[in-house]
Structures are given as structure tokens and as C-alpha cells.
Design a protein around this motif. Sequence first.
Motif, PDB file in Angstrom:
ATOM      1  N   TYR A 521      50.964  36.258  42.891  1.00  0.00           N
ATOM      2  CA  TYR A 521      49.919  37.160  41.796  1.00  0.00           C
ATOM      3  C   TYR A 521      50.448  37.948  40.927  1.00  0.00           C
ATOM      4  CZ  TYR A 521      50.223  41.551  44.440  1.00  0.00           C
ATOM      5  OH  TYR A 521      50.616  42.592  44.867  1.00  0.00           O
ATOM      6  N   ASP A 522      51.597  38.825  41.251  1.00  0.00           N
ATOM      7  CA  ASP A 522      51.990  39.883  40.554  1.00  0.00           C
ATOM      8  C   ASP A 522      52.797  39.210  39.253  1.00  0.00           C
ATOM      9  OD1 ASP A 522      53.943  39.143  42.405  1.00  0.00           O
ATOM     10  OD2 ASP A 522      55.137  40.849  41.791  1.00  0.00           O
ATOM     11  N   LEU A 523      53.003  37.939  39.405  1.00  0.00           N
ATOM     12  CA  LEU A 523      53.827  37.357  38.182  1.00  0.00           C
ATOM     13  C   LEU A 523      52.893  36.537  37.135  1.00  0.00           C
ATOM     14  CD1 LEU A 523      56.591  35.820  40.048  1.00  0.00           C
ATOM     15  CD2 LEU A 523      56.747  37.899  38.708  1.00  0.00           C
ATOM     16  N   ASP A 524      51.601  36.755  37.584  1.00  0.00           N
ATOM     17  CA  ASP A 524      50.471  36.102  36.647  1.00  0.00           C
ATOM     18  C   ASP A 524      50.065  36.718  35.535  1.00  0.00           C
ATOM     19  OD1 ASP A 524      48.481  34.199  36.043  1.00  0.00           O
ATOM     20  OD2 ASP A 524      47.215  34.707  37.503  1.00  0.00           O
ATOM     21  N   PHE A 525      51.052  37.150  34.536  1.00  0.00           N
ATOM     22  CA  PHE A 525      50.689  37.917  33.478  1.00  0.00           C
ATOM     23  C   PHE A 525      51.048  37.155  32.060  1.00  0.00           C
ATOM     24  CE2 PHE A 525      54.230  39.682  35.340  1.00  0.00           C
ATOM     25  CZ  PHE A 525      55.407  39.478  34.518  1.00  0.00           C
ATOM     26  N   ILE A 526      51.437  35.852  32.321  1.00  0.00           N
ATOM     27  CA  ILE A 526      52.252  35.193  31.104  1.00  0.00           C
ATOM     28  C   ILE A 526      51.556  33.949  30.890  1.00  0.00           C
ATOM     29  CG2 ILE A 526      53.914  35.174  32.836  1.00  0.00           C
ATOM     30  CD1 ILE A 526      55.807  34.104  31.619  1.00  0.00           C
ATOM     31  N   GLY A 527      51.323  33.488  29.598  1.00  0.00           N
ATOM     32  CA  GLY A 527      50.704  32.395  29.176  1.00  0.00           C
ATOM     33  C   GLY A 527      51.711  31.125  28.821  1.00  0.00           C
ATOM     34  N   TYR A 535      58.266  43.264  34.476  1.00  0.00           N
ATOM     35  CA  TYR A 535      57.043  43.579  35.065  1.00  0.00           C
ATOM     36  C   TYR A 535      55.883  43.939  34.309  1.00  0.00           C
ATOM     37  CZ  TYR A 535      59.869  41.730  39.198  1.00  0.00           C
ATOM     38  OH  TYR A 535      61.067  41.457  39.951  1.00  0.00           O
ATOM     39  N   ASP A 536      54.663  43.275  34.449  1.00  0.00           N
ATOM     40  CA  ASP A 536      53.636  43.807  33.775  1.00  0.00           C
ATOM     41  C   ASP A 536      52.426  44.031  34.840  1.00  0.00           C
ATOM     42  OD1 ASP A 536      52.040  44.898  31.944  1.00  0.00           O
ATOM     43  OD2 ASP A 536      51.983  43.059  30.356  1.00  0.00           O
ATOM     44  N   LEU A 537      51.365  44.901  34.625  1.00  0.00           N
ATOM     45  CA  LEU A 537      50.431  45.136  35.323  1.00  0.00           C
ATOM     46  C   LEU A 537      49.596  43.878  35.652  1.00  0.00           C
ATOM     47  CD1 LEU A 537      49.054  47.318  37.414  1.00  0.00           C
ATOM     48  CD2 LEU A 537      47.801  48.023  35.301  1.00  0.00           C
ATOM     49  N   VAL A 538      49.212  43.477  36.814  1.00  0.00           N
ATOM     50  CA  VAL A 538      48.030  42.552  37.064  1.00  0.00           C
ATOM     51  C   VAL A 538      47.028  43.323  37.786  1.00  0.00           C
ATOM     52  CG1 VAL A 538      47.596  40.401  38.308  1.00  0.00           C
ATOM     53  CG2 VAL A 538      49.963  40.636  37.320  1.00  0.00           C
ATOM     54  N   ASP A 539      45.954  43.251  36.882  1.00  0.00           N
ATOM     55  CA  ASP A 539      44.659  44.040  37.516  1.00  0.00           C
ATOM     56  C   ASP A 539      43.813  42.849  38.490  1.00  0.00           C
ATOM     57  OD1 ASP A 539      42.144  45.258  37.796  1.00  0.00           O
ATOM     58  OD2 ASP A 539      42.520  46.568  36.160  1.00  0.00           O
ATOM     59  N   LEU A 540      43.747  42.613  39.558  1.00  0.00           N
ATOM     60  CA  LEU A 540      42.937  41.845  40.098  1.00  0.00           C
ATOM     61  C   LEU A 540      41.581  41.774  39.877  1.00  0.00           C
ATOM     62  CD1 LEU A 540      44.817  41.489  43.611  1.00  0.00           C
ATOM     63  CD2 LEU A 540      45.123  40.054  41.329  1.00  0.00           C
ATOM     64  N   SER A 541      41.104  43.049  39.673  1.00  0.00           N
ATOM     65  CA  SER A 541      39.680  43.053  39.692  1.00  0.00           C
ATOM     66  C   SER A 541      39.146  42.665  38.426  1.00  0.00           C
ATOM     67  CB  SER A 541      39.101  44.618  39.557  1.00  0.00           C
ATOM     68  OG  SER A 541      39.583  45.242  40.828  1.00  0.00           O
ATOM     69  N   LYS A 542      39.735  42.670  36.987  1.00  0.00           N
ATOM     70  CA  LYS A 542      39.678  42.213  35.902  1.00  0.00           C
ATOM     71  C   LYS A 542      39.846  40.861  36.078  1.00  0.00           C
ATOM     72  CE  LYS A 542      40.344  46.564  33.033  1.00  0.00           C
ATOM     73  NZ  LYS A 542      41.152  46.962  31.826  1.00  0.00           N
ATOM     74  N   GLN A 543      41.087  40.364  36.496  1.00  0.00           N
ATOM     75  CA  GLN A 543      41.238  39.002  36.376  1.00  0.00           C
ATOM     76  C   GLN A 543      40.280  38.069  37.184  1.00  0.00           C
ATOM     77  OE1 GLN A 543      45.463  37.454  37.797  1.00  0.00           O
ATOM     78  NE2 GLN A 543      45.785  37.690  35.633  1.00  0.00           N
ATOM     79  N   TYR A 544      39.894  38.617  38.328  1.00  0.00           N
ATOM     80  CA  TYR A 544      38.915  37.493  39.359  1.00  0.00           C
ATOM     81  C   TYR A 544      37.479  38.132  39.186  1.00  0.00           C
ATOM     82  CZ  TYR A 544      43.318  35.438  40.400  1.00  0.00           C
ATOM     83  OH  TYR A 544      44.566  35.001  40.240  1.00  0.00           O
ATOM     84  N   ASN A 545      37.140  39.307  38.578  1.00  0.00           N
ATOM     85  CA  ASN A 545      35.592  39.480  38.772  1.00  0.00           C
ATOM     86  C   ASN A 545      35.283  39.462  40.202  1.00  0.00           C
ATOM     87  OD1 ASN A 545      35.734  40.028  35.873  1.00  0.00           O
ATOM     88  ND2 ASN A 545      35.487  37.733  35.664  1.00  0.00           N
ATOM     89  N   GLY A 546      34.423  38.607  40.405  1.00  0.00           N
ATOM     90  CA  GLY A 546      33.454  38.800  41.837  1.00  0.00           C
ATOM     91  C   GLY A 546      34.363  38.280  42.867  1.00  0.00           C
ATOM     92  N   SER A 547      35.290  37.552  42.829  1.00  0.00           N
ATOM     93  CA  SER A 547      36.308  37.000  43.892  1.00  0.00           C
ATOM     94  C   SER A 547      37.730  37.891  44.016  1.00  0.00           C
ATOM     95  CB  SER A 547      36.695  35.669  43.592  1.00  0.00           C
ATOM     96  OG  SER A 547      37.595  35.606  42.478  1.00  0.00           O
TER      97      SER A 547
END
Length: 742
Positions: A521-527, A535-547
Amino acid sequence: MRPLKNMATINFYLDRPDKKGFSPIHLRINCNGDQVKLATGQKIKSSDFDKNKQLAIGESYQTREINHYLNFLKERADEILHHSSKKVFEKNEIKNLLNEHIESYKLNNSVNLVKEQITLYGKPITFVDLFAGAGGFSEGFLQVEHNSKYFDFVLANDINENCELTHVVRYNHQLGLDTKFLTQDITEPDFLDNLLEKIDGKSIDVVCGGPPCQSFSLAGKRKKFDKKDDLFFHYLEVIKVLQPKYFVMENVKGILTKEGGKIKDLIINEINSIIDINEIPLLIEFIKNNKTDSNSFIFDCLVKRVELEKLLEKEKDAGREDYVNFIDNRFRKITPKIVDYRTSKTDVNMNTIRHGFKLLSRTKQWDKLKRDIIKEKDYCDIDRDDFVEAFTDFLTEISPDRIISKIESSFKLLKIPASYKSACNDIITALKIYTTSFNESIDILKSYCNVGQKDELGGILEKIRLYKIEKPFVANASNYGVPQNRERVLFIGCRKDQKFISEIPSTVSEDEKVTIFEALYDLDFIGNNQEAHRYDLVDLSKQYNGSANKKKNLLKNRDIDGKVCLKDGKTYAEWSRNGRLVERFQPQTKPFYVKDSNALLKGEKYFDLLNNHKTSNQSKSVIQRLDVILKHGNYKNAQPELNSCGLSSNKRNYNVLKPESQSPTILTIPDDFIHYNRPRALTVREMARLQSFDDTFVFQGKRTTGGEDRKNTVPQYTLVGNAVPPLLARAIGMEILKNLNK
């Protein structure tokens, strides 16, 4: 500061010189009227700096190292300003990001390479890693300490230069160990001599290794006379010479069913055939004491066969030749009594027998020829074509078993007097003893023994067998804190003076298993077509909203081996970032990457905060295909929509990763997997996380290769996919340390 295209300029300038005439080199960034200045930590005389080229002048090692460093900083500054998803930066933010690279470089250039293994308290347990690949076994063993015992890494071996490069960077440069590396094929005649030379007289406590398994993988091709098929037996030759306290062989589950289980039985039989050479006189005395006129020749052959076991590798060829000549002399003596003179000189059966002995006495030469042919056959991809049958037939014909079979058939076709049939049968038996394992030779010996003699022999065998092993067992990596359902077969040989190990206890329960989401999950900032060096910050609240809460609940604090530990534990991602190695490896450099061995010699090192995290440059249609598959959850369900959209593919399968579970077995091709949250393949770093490699472990050389290069190079993806998961190796190493008597 707004880094618009062609608006930001990046250059270097010299500050005022010091008393010795050396000027500090500064990095300067200009953008939209703003300016950022940073000290690089390097100094140079102004006469040695080309202001136009922005590089040091000259070809010395120090000059090349400075220029590589300046280019590296310029690349990282350009990446931040022009290739980042972020468009607005504060001055201090840019300074902080670049200073991380600068400080890392300063730190690593102030650390000297440690020349000897660091020894603290306790007992070092020496080990050798054969077929080492990336170093999964080594990495796991080095994580372990138990009751003041720890592993001392003596030597690793593999045939590929990039395996050596990855090891040298990790273990010699980064960890400061004096571990040796032997880059050589284990089947080469002088392999053992070179191994012993590098070990330099050290006693080896443990040998580990996973001989390549492509030729008998359940999912792969099954070739006859594949050069990988007999690597197990070369591995066991090393065991016979080193006689470690424990050895571990790892392989695919398919080994259990290959040839209807015969290969597994053969391996167990070979392990049981490894004997304590100090006890050989006891067995020889038994054979001689029970020799009679009727079995004299066979028992003499058995003595010679047993004596072969105590010979050094370089002496065995002469010993084998002597054995065959002993049988040949027996044949020559009885020849006048079984055929007339003319028949002995002209009969095809007699010539087959006579020439068969010559073929068998030249085993060394034929083995070399066989090895060379198999290598060429493999290099030329001889398989499923009109060439393969001829190669297979020839290699079969020169095998000792086929030669002996033809000799036996020729004896049967001769009109031998009844009074000499027994003597001829003894010659056939003696030849079969020549090709048998020690265990099979003992079975022949038993057939000549009565009940009392068998009991006595049983007692001798208890003393003479060096290793205890009942059967191999299957270990699933997910039971040891690895976020991957990777089943592997383990053969663990335990020397007779050591405690028996029959299994490796799980370190996590079923409901404690590490999930894919925890690992990645913490590597999920690249396309698509991006590379990250920090490393970059991964904001789970923004990335997954309701889940988001559901995803956060997947994250657990754990011990180093994966077991849930709520109080003092770390998340799997934190363990990966910080590393799992113990403190005795200080001092050490920060992780770094080099393109090849030549770059390492030149000092062209890339000290990044994150390595091996680069995505493939996939076309728009491929991304669309992956997006459809990701939406449907699996390849099969996505087929109708793929067909209707014109996005179908000839690829047999894609595996969509499920964040809440474990991944399937990680292989060497990244395109087999689709990221659970993005329509893309995995990066090398993400695959390494699923294998349980720390982020501090950097995979060197090329990221991937194709075509003919696959035969000669082992790129990063292959290093990862073929490796033993370090946390599985750690569990094995821990069990060995718990049981080993030093």
C-alpha cells in the motif's frame, strides 16, 4: 516555485576557494525569478572544473566519481521539478528533498569497506549458499540470532555475473562482510577445487541452495537431458566433500511427482548414500570377513566400490577407471574358457563387451562430452524439433547404464558353457555395482548375507550413514510472514551428530497471514512509465474514500517474522523500509544501485532513498485491457468485454492481485500480475516486497531483458522471481540454530 516546462534551470557553480585552493561545488536552481542553492559537499580546484560542461576535467577515478555524483544530483533535481505529479513546491521543500540525496552520498563516502566478518559475542555458524541467485537464503539466514548463535556468511555461488554483482554490492559493500563469491557452473570439473580454495580451510556448518527447477516444474517443460536435471547430484557432491552439520535443498512442488515420484526417491536414496568416511574401514572389514570362494569376486568389487567413497573428487576418475579395469581383467581371464579364439576376435557380441569396457573406463571423458553437448543443446534451444531425438539418442547411448545393458545383452547372446554362466553373471553384477549409489550397493551386499550377517550390517550402517532424512516436506511461504502462497519442497539433511529436523514450524497462524495490501500500500503512488527514487505519502482516506477504514484494518503491527504484535511491533511496510537485519552489520553504507560491474569499479553509484521502483511503459491499449480485467476481478470474467472492445490478447492469463489475501507464486515475468488498485504490472520493488525482501536490498543490473539476452543475463525481475523468500529462509535458519550443536 512553479517548475513549468523549460522555465527551471539547473546548474553548478564554484564558491570561494579555501586556503588550499579548493572551491566548494554548489547546485543552483532558477525558476520564475526564484533561486535555490545547495552545497553538494564536493570541492574542486577551479582549474579542474569546466564551467561550460558543468563537469570536472580529467579521467582519474576521483574525477569520474565527482562527475557521476553531479550528474546524479542534476537528474534527481530535474525529476523533482519536471517529472513529478506535484506541480508546486516551496523552496525549503526542494532543499529538503535534494539534501536527502546529498546527505546520503556524504555518509556513504565516509564509510570504509569492512574487510572481515564482524564478530561480536556468541558462536558464528558458517554457511555456504549454492545456486544463490539474488540471495534469498543468505538474506534470511543473516536475519537470525538465537542463544548467541548467528550465521557467518562464507561463500555464495551462481553462474551469472549479475548475481555476483548483486551479492557483492549487498554483502561486501553495503554490509561490510568478507563473503566470497564463486561465479562458476557447479557441473564444471574444477568447481569443487575452486570452492575449497575460496573457503580456505574453513569448516562449513550449513549448506543451503535451490538447484534450478525449470526442467521439472509442474508449470514448465519437461526435457530429457536438460542441463538442470542433474544439478541436484552435483549439489550432493559438494555435501559429500564439505560434510556440513545441516544442508537444505529447496525446490518446486513438482519434484515430488516427477517420473511418478522416482526422482524424489532417487534424491532421498542419494542423501542416504552419503557416508562418514571415517567409518568406511568398519564396513570394509565386514565385507572381507564374510567373503567366501563363491562370492569372492563380487565382494572384492564391493570393497572397491566402497573405497571410491573416500576418494577426493580429483582422485575419483582414476578410482573408477581402476574399478572397470579390475572387472575387465576378470573377463579377459575367462574369455578363452567361454569362446574359441576366432569368436573372441571377430564376434560382434565379444567386441561389444570388450569395447563396452573401454567406454566405461573413459567415464571422465564421456561425462565432459555429455556436459558440453547438453550445454550446446540448451544454448541452441534443441527441443520439440527434428533435432531433439538424435541428440537424446546419442546422449542415451553413451550413458553407463545403456553401455552395461548392451554388454549384458551380448553376454546372453553368446553360447557360454553352463559351468561359466555364473562367472559371467558376476561380471554383469559387478558392472551394475559400478553405476549404483552407495545405498544400492549395500542392497546387493545384503542379498549375499544371512539373517545374522544382515543384523550385523544394520548396526554398521547406523554408524556409517552421515545424514538423517526421512522425506521432504512442503512449506508454504505464507505460513512464515510472506504475503505469497508459494509452495516449495524442502529437503533438510541432518548430520548424524545433530538433532533431527523434520519440519519448519509456522511463524504465523492462518488469520495472521500478511496480505498483499500490507505489503504494497505505501508504494502505491506511481503510475504508468514512472520511476520513484524516494517514498511519497499515500493518503488512504483520499485514495479509497468509503473503503478507507476497511483497508486500514488490514494493516497490523507485527514482529520481524510476521507474527501479530500489537505492543511493540511494526507494520510489514515499516519492516520493509527499515530492514530486518540485526545490528552486528554496522557500520554499513546506505543502499545503492549500479548499472553493472564496470560502473561499480568506476564508483558510479546511485544512492537513492528508494530503489527498483519503476513501472513499465505500457501502451494505451494495454492499459485499457488491464483496466477491464481489473474491473471484472479476473481474466476469465473480463473476456466478453475484452472481445467486444477489441482488447483481447493471446496471453493465457493475468492474475489480478487481491489486496486482502496473499499473492499467487511470484514468477519472473511482471506482466503476469495486475496491481490491485491500478491497471499496471508490478515494479521490481513491489515483487520484492511480495517475496519479503527488504527495501534496503537493491537488485542490480538491468531491470528486464528479452530475446537472446535471456540466455546470458539475469535481470532484476528474474533475480526476484527465482529467489527463496527471505522470511521463509529466516524460519529455516532459526530452526537450524535452535537445533545445531556447535
